[in-house]
Design an enzyme around this catalytic site. Sequence first.
Site, mmCIF file in Angstrom:
data_model
loop_
_atom_site.group_PDB
_atom_site.id
_atom_site.type_symbol
_atom_site.label_atom_id
_atom_site.label_comp_id
_atom_site.label_asym_id
_atom_site.label_seq_id
_atom_site.Cartn_x
_atom_site.Cartn_y
_atom_site.Cartn_z
ATOM 1 N N ARG A 158 0.846 -1.193 0.000
ATOM 2 C CA ARG A 158 0.000 0.000 0.000
ATOM 3 C C ARG A 158 0.883 1.244 0.000
ATOM 4 O O ARG A 158 1.932 1.270 0.644
ATOM 5 C CB ARG A 158 -0.881 0.041 1.263
ATOM 6 C CG ARG A 158 -2.082 -0.854 1.217
ATOM 7 C CD ARG A 158 -2.951 -0.686 2.444
ATOM 8 N NE ARG A 158 -2.281 -1.109 3.654
ATOM 9 C CZ ARG A 158 -1.697 -0.304 4.536
ATOM 10 N NH1 ARG A 158 -1.725 0.998 4.352
ATOM 11 N NH2 ARG A 158 -1.108 -0.782 5.605
ATOM 12 N N TYR A 192 -2.037 -3.575 -6.631
ATOM 13 C CA TYR A 192 -1.692 -4.332 -5.440
ATOM 14 C C TYR A 192 -2.656 -4.136 -4.275
ATOM 15 O O TYR A 192 -2.956 -3.006 -3.883
ATOM 16 C CB TYR A 192 -0.281 -3.955 -4.965
ATOM 17 C CG TYR A 192 0.260 -5.004 -4.037
ATOM 18 C CD1 TYR A 192 0.881 -6.136 -4.549
ATOM 19 C CD2 TYR A 192 0.082 -4.917 -2.678
ATOM 20 C CE1 TYR A 192 1.331 -7.136 -3.712
ATOM 21 C CE2 TYR A 192 0.527 -5.917 -1.836
ATOM 22 C CZ TYR A 192 1.149 -7.021 -2.360
ATOM 23 O OH TYR A 192 1.582 -8.025 -1.533
ATOM 24 N N LYS A 210 -9.603 -1.872 2.186
ATOM 25 C CA LYS A 210 -9.232 -0.693 2.969
ATOM 26 C C LYS A 210 -10.028 0.541 2.532
ATOM 27 O O LYS A 210 -10.423 1.357 3.356
ATOM 28 C CB LYS A 210 -7.742 -0.417 2.827
ATOM 29 C CG LYS A 210 -6.866 -1.599 3.206
ATOM 30 C CD LYS A 210 -7.072 -2.024 4.615
ATOM 31 C CE LYS A 210 -6.078 -3.102 5.008
ATOM 32 N NZ LYS A 210 -6.291 -3.516 6.398
ATOM 33 N N HIS A 248 -10.253 -1.504 12.125
ATOM 34 C CA HIS A 248 -9.204 -2.380 11.601
ATOM 35 C C HIS A 248 -8.948 -3.467 12.636
ATOM 36 O O HIS A 248 -7.927 -3.456 13.338
ATOM 37 C CB HIS A 248 -7.946 -1.522 11.359
ATOM 38 C CG HIS A 248 -6.855 -2.201 10.607
ATOM 39 N ND1 HIS A 248 -5.544 -1.815 10.685
ATOM 40 C CD2 HIS A 248 -6.876 -3.239 9.744
ATOM 41 C CE1 HIS A 248 -4.798 -2.579 9.911
ATOM 42 N NE2 HIS A 248 -5.590 -3.462 9.330
ATOM 43 N N SER A 269 -0.971 -3.201 10.575
ATOM 44 C CA SER A 269 -0.744 -4.182 9.514
ATOM 45 C C SER A 269 0.501 -5.020 9.815
ATOM 46 O O SER A 269 1.518 -4.488 10.271
ATOM 47 C CB SER A 269 -0.534 -3.459 8.187
ATOM 48 O OG SER A 269 -1.580 -2.547 7.992
ATOM 49 N N CYS A 313 1.100 -7.260 12.092
ATOM 50 C CA CYS A 313 1.475 -7.439 13.507
ATOM 51 C C CYS A 313 0.769 -8.646 14.108
ATOM 52 O O CYS A 313 0.636 -8.736 15.337
ATOM 53 C CB CYS A 313 1.145 -6.191 14.310
ATOM 54 S SG CYS A 313 2.265 -4.837 13.987
ATOM 55 N N LYS A 365 -2.517 -10.103 13.360
ATOM 56 C CA LYS A 365 -3.977 -10.242 13.533
ATOM 57 C C LYS A 365 -4.447 -11.598 13.009
ATOM 58 O O LYS A 365 -5.235 -12.281 13.643
ATOM 59 C CB LYS A 365 -4.738 -9.129 12.795
ATOM 60 C CG LYS A 365 -4.663 -7.776 13.490
ATOM 61 C CD LYS A 365 -5.817 -6.842 13.125
ATOM 62 C CE LYS A 365 -5.886 -6.501 11.659
ATOM 63 N NZ LYS A 365 -4.681 -5.808 11.186
ATOM 64 N N ASN A 374 -2.765 -14.398 12.609
ATOM 65 C CA ASN A 374 -2.319 -15.517 13.454
ATOM 66 C C ASN A 374 -3.129 -15.605 14.745
ATOM 67 O O ASN A 374 -3.464 -16.696 15.203
ATOM 68 C CB ASN A 374 -0.830 -15.385 13.786
ATOM 69 C CG ASN A 374 0.046 -15.569 12.556
ATOM 70 O OD1 ASN A 374 -0.388 -16.128 11.556
ATOM 71 N ND2 ASN A 374 1.269 -15.084 12.624
ATOM 72 N N ASP A 382 -9.238 -9.017 9.837
ATOM 73 C CA ASP A 382 -8.706 -7.691 9.486
ATOM 74 C C ASP A 382 -9.671 -6.531 9.749
ATOM 75 O O ASP A 382 -9.218 -5.449 10.096
ATOM 76 C CB ASP A 382 -8.308 -7.679 8.005
ATOM 77 C CG ASP A 382 -7.403 -6.507 7.635
ATOM 78 O OD1 ASP A 382 -6.490 -6.207 8.418
ATOM 79 O OD2 ASP A 382 -7.624 -5.893 6.578
ATOM 80 N N ARG A 436 1.803 -12.155 -0.254
ATOM 81 C CA ARG A 436 0.498 -12.436 0.357
ATOM 82 C C ARG A 436 -0.141 -13.705 -0.184
ATOM 83 O O ARG A 436 0.157 -14.152 -1.292
ATOM 84 C CB ARG A 436 -0.460 -11.277 0.039
ATOM 85 C CG ARG A 436 -0.010 -9.917 0.526
ATOM 86 C CD ARG A 436 -0.372 -9.714 1.962
ATOM 87 N NE ARG A 436 0.029 -8.406 2.467
ATOM 88 C CZ ARG A 436 -0.671 -7.716 3.369
ATOM 89 N NH1 ARG A 436 -1.801 -8.178 3.837
ATOM 90 N NH2 ARG A 436 -0.231 -6.567 3.809
ATOM 91 N N ARG A 473 3.572 -3.443 18.102
ATOM 92 C CA ARG A 473 4.856 -4.141 18.082
ATOM 93 C C ARG A 473 5.844 -3.208 18.772
ATOM 94 O O ARG A 473 6.241 -2.184 18.201
ATOM 95 C CB ARG A 473 5.203 -4.346 16.606
ATOM 96 C CG ARG A 473 6.418 -5.162 16.293
ATOM 97 C CD ARG A 473 6.637 -5.142 14.782
ATOM 98 N NE ARG A 473 5.781 -6.073 14.088
ATOM 99 C CZ ARG A 473 6.060 -7.346 13.862
ATOM 100 N NH1 ARG A 473 7.216 -7.838 14.267
ATOM 101 N NH2 ARG A 473 5.228 -8.123 13.205
ATOM 102 N N TYR A 475 2.039 -16.619 19.408
ATOM 103 C CA TYR A 475 1.225 -17.600 18.651
ATOM 104 C C TYR A 475 0.221 -18.319 19.558
ATOM 105 O O TYR A 475 -0.512 -17.657 20.290
ATOM 106 C CB TYR A 475 2.137 -18.546 17.874
ATOM 107 C CG TYR A 475 3.102 -17.759 17.010
ATOM 108 C CD1 TYR A 475 2.619 -17.019 15.926
ATOM 109 C CD2 TYR A 475 4.474 -17.687 17.297
ATOM 110 C CE1 TYR A 475 3.486 -16.243 15.150
ATOM 111 C CE2 TYR A 475 5.338 -16.917 16.524
ATOM 112 C CZ TYR A 475 4.827 -16.205 15.456
ATOM 113 O OH TYR A 475 5.660 -15.438 14.697
ATOM 114 N N GLY A 476 0.222 -19.660 19.557
ATOM 115 C CA GLY A 476 -0.790 -20.408 20.318
ATOM 116 C C GLY A 476 -0.773 -20.117 21.811
ATOM 117 O O GLY A 476 -1.772 -20.288 22.517
#
Length: 586
Positions: free
Chosen positions: A67, A195, A204, A224, A246, A248, A250, A252, A273, A364, A395, A488-489
């Site tokens: 973007r 893109y 978006k 978002h 974006s 970071c 979401k 996962n 998203d 992607r 982050r 993660y998990g």
Amino acid sequence: MSTPLESWVEETAKLTKPSKIVWCDGSEAENERLAEEMLRDGTYIELNRRTYQSSYLHRSNPNDVARTENLTFICTPEKADVGPTNNWMAPDEAKEKVRPLFDAAMKGRMMYVVPYIMGPEKSPYSKIGVELTDSAYVVASMRIMSRMGKVALERLGSSSQFVPGLHSLGDLDPDRRFILHFPEENLIWSVGSGYGGNALLGKKCFALRIASFMARKQGWMAEHMLILGLEDPSGKVTYMAAAFPSACGKTNLAMMVSALEEQGYRVWTIGDDIAWMHIASDGTLRAINPEAGFFGVAPGTNEKTNPNIMGALHRNTIFTNVALTASREPWWEGIGGPTPSGLVNWRGEIHNGNSGAAAHPNSRYTVPASQSSSISPRWDDPEGVPISALIFGGRRAHLAPLVFESRDWQHGVFVGATMASETTAAATGAVGVTRRDPMAMLPFCGYNMADYFAHWLAIGPKLKHPPKIFHVNWFRRAADGKFLWPGYGENVRVLKWMLDRIEGGADANETPIGNVPTPGSFLLDGLNISPAALDELLRVDPTAWVEESKAIGRFFDKFGDRLPAELRTEHKALADRLERSVVTVK
Ligand code: OXD
Ligand code: MN
């Protein structure tokens, strides 16, 4: 008599002069025909049919890989209405400047008419858009990302209630690339990019920038945010929505395989998203996912970080700018295992290790949401799901603890309004720079962010049970630079703590920034983490936060008098609490 849609299509064709107009019905047959055409002209590269059925690789122009926030504009008559965080052009000036780029832009190309619904087909909260585009890749992507074709045309009928979006690849020259939004006309113009968020206009451009403007006028929220359901051992599911910038995590988080599955905690995906949230008649905040697919960042995705998505990607998936193995399978850094030999990089060249990453950092996958085994049975519930927690996050290598809870709605809005994160490859520009990204909406809010904060502040009191508001940071690092939290998990442990807080259990310590878990309030069974690491993850350093508070003050100053007084009050309260705390520590 033509319908408003037919008139707009006709008028646009006069400007863009395509060789043919194709009305898309969204059918399987149409998708196959487009795929064949794209295979023929090189837009698509076929993947291994046995292991990646009906899936393709697309390589975008190397100058068109993310973007472009610097080329994205909100066009309103008054500059003050877009605020200090958006690029602005007056609507007439923008049209005068950009219309010539559409003139004959589709000569020798098709113009596809792509009607689509954002949101479940029968939901009262869904909305219709129509994209006119000269890119078959965009058509195929929109078919995955929205309810596209006949279903949308039927819902639209002869109504004028749709968001028109005009898109042309143009000549893909970044000097002639513009992503324009006209919120007062509900109109989108995008030229010069094929893109992602620049070109798939439902995402978006509509579902965030235009929708956020609509939402403020109509009393709802376009955010978002991912939406997930956390199931507890009794089978009860609690829904949460989370805003992270974006790339970071979401996707996962929304698709996590819970590390506490044996204890009965499981995560269900509603969306990864975007959340559209309405105040329902019962006073709950109800969220729908306006999208129908996932447009996720590939690098770093593997069987450990997101097994659900890995399982979903073997059919009906479009990969963009990933690398290709000798057996014609997609590949990216962090997919797991050694780098295979005979790899072709995202530019289509033999990968020799000297020319950077094989897959572009913002490469992607585009995959139907229904293909993830984590998809919630309620993911397309027309009434949406009731939200009990809102989570902000960023982050941050230092400073922000793993999780904290805000004191109340107003404080939660302050926490969201002041969040910051290190930038990623999802947008062009420097990576790793800390920037303030309120509610993860910095690139996506279609109006003045000060007014957006006021809108947030106004929503809470209208809710019977406002969701609790939390902040998380999975990315805190130790002095040796290593991540302190496995992520993660294991993040389910943090979700479970939130659930316990919602239900009145779980201890927390009050700190100047909010309520931070006591180390003992986490369910840590089966997790190998040292008490020192946990202490560091939960540490609030008042001296460092004093600096943060000053940076917040500078950020708020950008909005001048338009900033809601409540946020100044919250800021002052934070500064006072920090001051007291620094004195106590000394
Ligand atoms: C996205 C983004 O593609 O936020 O979702 O950049
Ligand atoms: Mn996003």
